[in-house]
Design a protein around this motif. Structure first.
Motif, PDB file in Angstrom:
ATOM      1  N   ASN A 133       0.829  -1.211   0.000  1.00 14.88           N
ATOM      2  CA  ASN A 133       0.000   0.000   0.000  1.00 14.88           C
ATOM      3  C   ASN A 133       0.860   1.256   0.000  1.00 14.88           C
ATOM      4  O   ASN A 133       0.582   2.213  -0.741  1.00 14.88           O
ATOM      5  CB  ASN A 133      -0.934  -0.002   1.215  1.00 14.88           C
ATOM      6  CG  ASN A 133      -2.171  -0.846   0.996  1.00 14.88           C
ATOM      7  OD1 ASN A 133      -2.770  -0.834  -0.074  1.00 14.88           O
ATOM      8  ND2 ASN A 133      -2.571  -1.591   2.017  1.00 14.88           N
ATOM      9  N   TYR A 136       2.512   1.609  -3.370  1.00 17.38           N
ATOM     10  CA  TYR A 136       1.536   2.021  -4.381  1.00 17.38           C
ATOM     11  C   TYR A 136       1.270   3.526  -4.304  1.00 17.38           C
ATOM     12  O   TYR A 136       1.234   4.217  -5.338  1.00 17.38           O
ATOM     13  CB  TYR A 136       0.230   1.251  -4.195  1.00 17.38           C
ATOM     14  CG  TYR A 136      -0.831   1.617  -5.212  1.00 17.38           C
ATOM     15  CD1 TYR A 136      -0.713   1.228  -6.543  1.00 17.38           C
ATOM     16  CD2 TYR A 136      -1.945   2.365  -4.838  1.00 17.38           C
ATOM     17  CE1 TYR A 136      -1.672   1.561  -7.477  1.00 17.38           C
ATOM     18  CE2 TYR A 136      -2.916   2.712  -5.766  1.00 17.38           C
ATOM     19  CZ  TYR A 136      -2.773   2.307  -7.083  1.00 17.38           C
ATOM     20  OH  TYR A 136      -3.733   2.657  -8.026  1.00 17.38           O
ATOM     21  N   GLN A 137       1.108   4.038  -3.088  1.00 19.69           N
ATOM     22  CA  GLN A 137       0.901   5.483  -2.935  1.00 19.69           C
ATOM     23  C   GLN A 137       2.128   6.264  -3.405  1.00 19.69           C
ATOM     24  O   GLN A 137       2.007   7.347  -3.981  1.00 19.69           O
ATOM     25  CB  GLN A 137       0.577   5.804  -1.484  1.00 19.69           C
ATOM     26  CG  GLN A 137      -0.788   5.289  -1.035  1.00 19.69           C
ATOM     27  CD  GLN A 137      -1.090   5.633   0.410  1.00 19.69           C
ATOM     28  OE1 GLN A 137      -1.148   6.799   0.781  1.00 19.69           O
ATOM     29  NE2 GLN A 137      -1.267   4.616   1.242  1.00 19.69           N
ATOM     30  N   LEU A 139       4.159   5.269  -5.803  1.00 22.14           N
ATOM     31  CA  LEU A 139       4.106   5.236  -7.264  1.00 22.14           C
ATOM     32  C   LEU A 139       3.060   6.202  -7.802  1.00 22.14           C
ATOM     33  O   LEU A 139       3.265   6.824  -8.862  1.00 22.14           O
ATOM     34  CB  LEU A 139       3.813   3.811  -7.746  1.00 22.14           C
ATOM     35  CG  LEU A 139       4.924   2.777  -7.538  1.00 22.14           C
ATOM     36  CD1 LEU A 139       4.437   1.387  -7.943  1.00 22.14           C
ATOM     37  CD2 LEU A 139       6.177   3.145  -8.336  1.00 22.14           C
ATOM     38  N   GLN A 140       1.952   6.345  -7.090  1.00 20.24           N
ATOM     39  CA  GLN A 140       0.953   7.326  -7.501  1.00 20.24           C
ATOM     40  C   GLN A 140       1.539   8.734  -7.475  1.00 20.24           C
ATOM     41  O   GLN A 140       1.321   9.526  -8.406  1.00 20.24           O
ATOM     42  CB  GLN A 140      -0.271   7.257  -6.580  1.00 20.24           C
ATOM     43  CG  GLN A 140      -1.183   6.059  -6.831  1.00 20.24           C
ATOM     44  CD  GLN A 140      -2.394   6.089  -5.930  1.00 20.24           C
ATOM     45  OE1 GLN A 140      -2.280   6.264  -4.714  1.00 20.24           O
ATOM     46  NE2 GLN A 140      -3.576   5.939  -6.513  1.00 20.24           N
ATOM     47  N   THR A 141       2.274   9.051  -6.422  1.00 17.68           N
ATOM     48  CA  THR A 141       2.900  10.364  -6.312  1.00 17.68           C
ATOM     49  C   THR A 141       3.843  10.618  -7.481  1.00 17.68           C
ATOM     50  O   THR A 141       3.942  11.745  -7.986  1.00 17.68           O
ATOM     51  CB  THR A 141       3.668  10.481  -4.982  1.00 17.68           C
ATOM     52  OG1 THR A 141       2.753  10.314  -3.890  1.00 17.68           O
ATOM     53  CG2 THR A 141       4.374  11.822  -4.858  1.00 17.68           C
ATOM     54  N   ASN A 143       3.479   9.368 -10.406  1.00 17.57           N
ATOM     55  CA  ASN A 143       2.734   9.146 -11.654  1.00 17.57           C
ATOM     56  C   ASN A 143       3.174   7.874 -12.376  1.00 17.57           C
ATOM     57  O   ASN A 143       3.246   7.829 -13.606  1.00 17.57           O
ATOM     58  CB  ASN A 143       2.874  10.358 -12.592  1.00 17.57           C
ATOM     59  CG  ASN A 143       2.225  11.605 -12.039  1.00 17.57           C
ATOM     60  OD1 ASN A 143       1.112  11.556 -11.513  1.00 17.57           O
ATOM     61  ND2 ASN A 143       2.920  12.729 -12.144  1.00 17.57           N
ATOM     62  N   ALA A 145       1.944   4.634 -11.104  1.00 17.80           N
ATOM     63  CA  ALA A 145       1.120   3.527 -10.610  1.00 17.80           C
ATOM     64  C   ALA A 145       0.430   2.761 -11.724  1.00 17.80           C
ATOM     65  O   ALA A 145       0.069   1.591 -11.540  1.00 17.80           O
ATOM     66  CB  ALA A 145       0.083   4.050  -9.610  1.00 17.80           C
ATOM     67  N   ASN A 146       0.243   3.384 -12.885  1.00 20.21           N
ATOM     68  CA  ASN A 146      -0.395   2.683 -13.999  1.00 20.21           C
ATOM     69  C   ASN A 146       0.590   1.878 -14.827  1.00 20.21           C
ATOM     70  O   ASN A 146       0.212   0.899 -15.480  1.00 20.21           O
ATOM     71  CB  ASN A 146      -1.124   3.673 -14.906  1.00 20.21           C
ATOM     72  CG  ASN A 146      -2.334   4.284 -14.240  1.00 20.21           C
ATOM     73  OD1 ASN A 146      -3.006   3.631 -13.440  1.00 20.21           O
ATOM     74  ND2 ASN A 146      -2.631   5.540 -14.557  1.00 20.21           N
ATOM     75  N   LYS A 149       3.412  -2.200 -11.892  1.00 22.46           N
ATOM     76  CA  LYS A 149       2.476  -2.918 -11.047  1.00 22.46           C
ATOM     77  C   LYS A 149       3.202  -3.612  -9.897  1.00 22.46           C
ATOM     78  O   LYS A 149       4.347  -4.060 -10.037  1.00 22.46           O
ATOM     79  CB  LYS A 149       1.697  -3.948 -11.869  1.00 22.46           C
ATOM     80  CG  LYS A 149       0.809  -3.333 -12.943  1.00 22.46           C
ATOM     81  CD  LYS A 149      -0.259  -2.424 -12.339  1.00 22.46           C
ATOM     82  CE  LYS A 149      -1.171  -1.823 -13.383  1.00 22.46           C
ATOM     83  NZ  LYS A 149      -2.217  -0.961 -12.775  1.00 22.46           N
ATOM     84  N   THR A 188      -5.923  -2.589  -7.744  1.00 22.41           N
ATOM     85  CA  THR A 188      -4.866  -1.911  -8.511  1.00 22.41           C
ATOM     86  C   THR A 188      -4.646  -2.529  -9.884  1.00 22.41           C
ATOM     87  O   THR A 188      -3.707  -2.146 -10.592  1.00 22.41           O
ATOM     88  CB  THR A 188      -3.541  -1.933  -7.728  1.00 22.41           C
ATOM     89  OG1 THR A 188      -3.132  -3.296  -7.517  1.00 22.41           O
ATOM     90  CG2 THR A 188      -3.692  -1.229  -6.386  1.00 22.41           C
TER      91      THR A 188
END
Length: 319
Positions: A133, A136-137, A139-141, A143, A145-146, A149, A188
């Protein structure tokens, strides 16, 4: 002798226009391996463009940088508590220091968070999903996360029932851990990673499994409901499909992060498993070279697809 037998693996179509990747694990538990640059030249000369490495060793990552080879990069089990407790900011810094500063993010296909934790290294079990988790956050920060994986490769033994495939069931002792993992993967859009070795299934069940069935060359088949199975690999993969369905996560794809047979082998083409026909199974063969530093039985040291001189132990094509 088993060491003289052929191993057949499946290369399955991922979509009508693309094939599922087939790659190799690059284990380095040895004191006689060629340097990474030599190994990379070998990979490129054989058209191998997907590699799993088990630790984010900076010199290895730097060697792969700019080669165009896609990587699964492992996060060691012993790092999980720190990642689980440190929060997303710490995770982002860890990723930057240990991975992104050594290799472009567009060469990273997956980050494998731990390896075979739930039954093989259970001390770290509580830290797996919290670490994922936070990563993942992070990776979102960034950009990412898409495109990158996260998953956590599991041993095939996390199933308490695997035969017939339709009876596939996760070990009840890890149910409280496996369900949150599956929920994370579903949320995800990430794959369930599993290490599947028909060799171990065969040698532990000689009275029930024929060698030809384990080696993809059986003329016989067995029925499981409306489905027909002709090899142990398909049956093993589908047991996980059924097990995930049983927990309410039937849509999660599977990546086989390790599979192999000591000493010899080859590749065969097919079109999916009986349970998921036409869907590709991404497979990573174990191992690039023999690893003379592996512990356990002697055969553990002899899964190499290539000799140290670059010669093929068996004929195999990757493109």
């Amino acid at each position: 002798m088993l060491s003289q037998l052929l191993l057949l693996f499946i290369l399955l179509p991922f979509s009508p226009t693309a094939a599922a990747p087939i790659g190799i694990c690059y284990g380095r538990v040895a004191n006689n391996l060629p340097p990474p640059r030599t190994a990379i030249n070998l990979l490129q000369s054989n058209g191998i463009s997907n590699i799993r490495i088990f630790n984010p060793d900076f010199s290895t990552l730097k060697s792969f940088s700019g080669t165009g080879i896609s990587l699964i990069i492992g996060v060691p089990n012993e790092i999980l508590p720190e990642l689980a407790s440190g929060g997303p900011v710490f995770s982002l810094q860890w990723l930057q220091n240990n991975i992104f500063s050594h290799i472009p993010s567009n060469q990273i296909r997956y980050i494998a968070v731990g390896n075979e934790v739930f039954l093989e290294d259970p001390y770290y079990t509580p830290y797996v999903v919290p670490a994922m988790n936070n990563l993942y956050q992070a990776l979102q920060t960034a950009n990412l996360a898409n495109s990158i994986k996260l998953s956590s490769p599991q041993a095939a033994s996390v199933l308490s029932i695997s035969y017939p495939p339709s009876s596939g069931t996760f070990d009840p002792d890890i149910k409280s851990s496996i369900v949150p993992l599956l929920q994370f993967l579903s949320d995800t859009k990430s794959p369930f990673m599993v290490n599947i070795y028909p060799y171990f299934s065969y040698t532990s069940s000689l009275q029930y499994i024929s060698l030809d069935y384990a080696l993809f060359r059986s003329d016989e088949a067995f029925r499981d409901g409306d489905l027909t199975y002709r090899n142990l690999f398909d049956a093993s993969v589908d047991a996980f499909v059924y097990a995930m369905e049983r927990e309410g996560f039937g849509g999660v794809p599977i990546v086989v992060t390790e599979t192999g047979w000591p000493t010899s082998g080859g590749v065969a083409a097919s079109v999916g498993t009986p349970k998921r026909p036409g869907e590709g199974v991404e497979v990573y063969l174990f191992d690039l070279f023999d690893e003379n530093g592996k512990s356990g039985d002697e055969y553990e040291k002899h899964f190499g697809i290539f000799g140290l001189d670059g010669s093929k132990v068996y004929d195999i094509k990757f493109n």
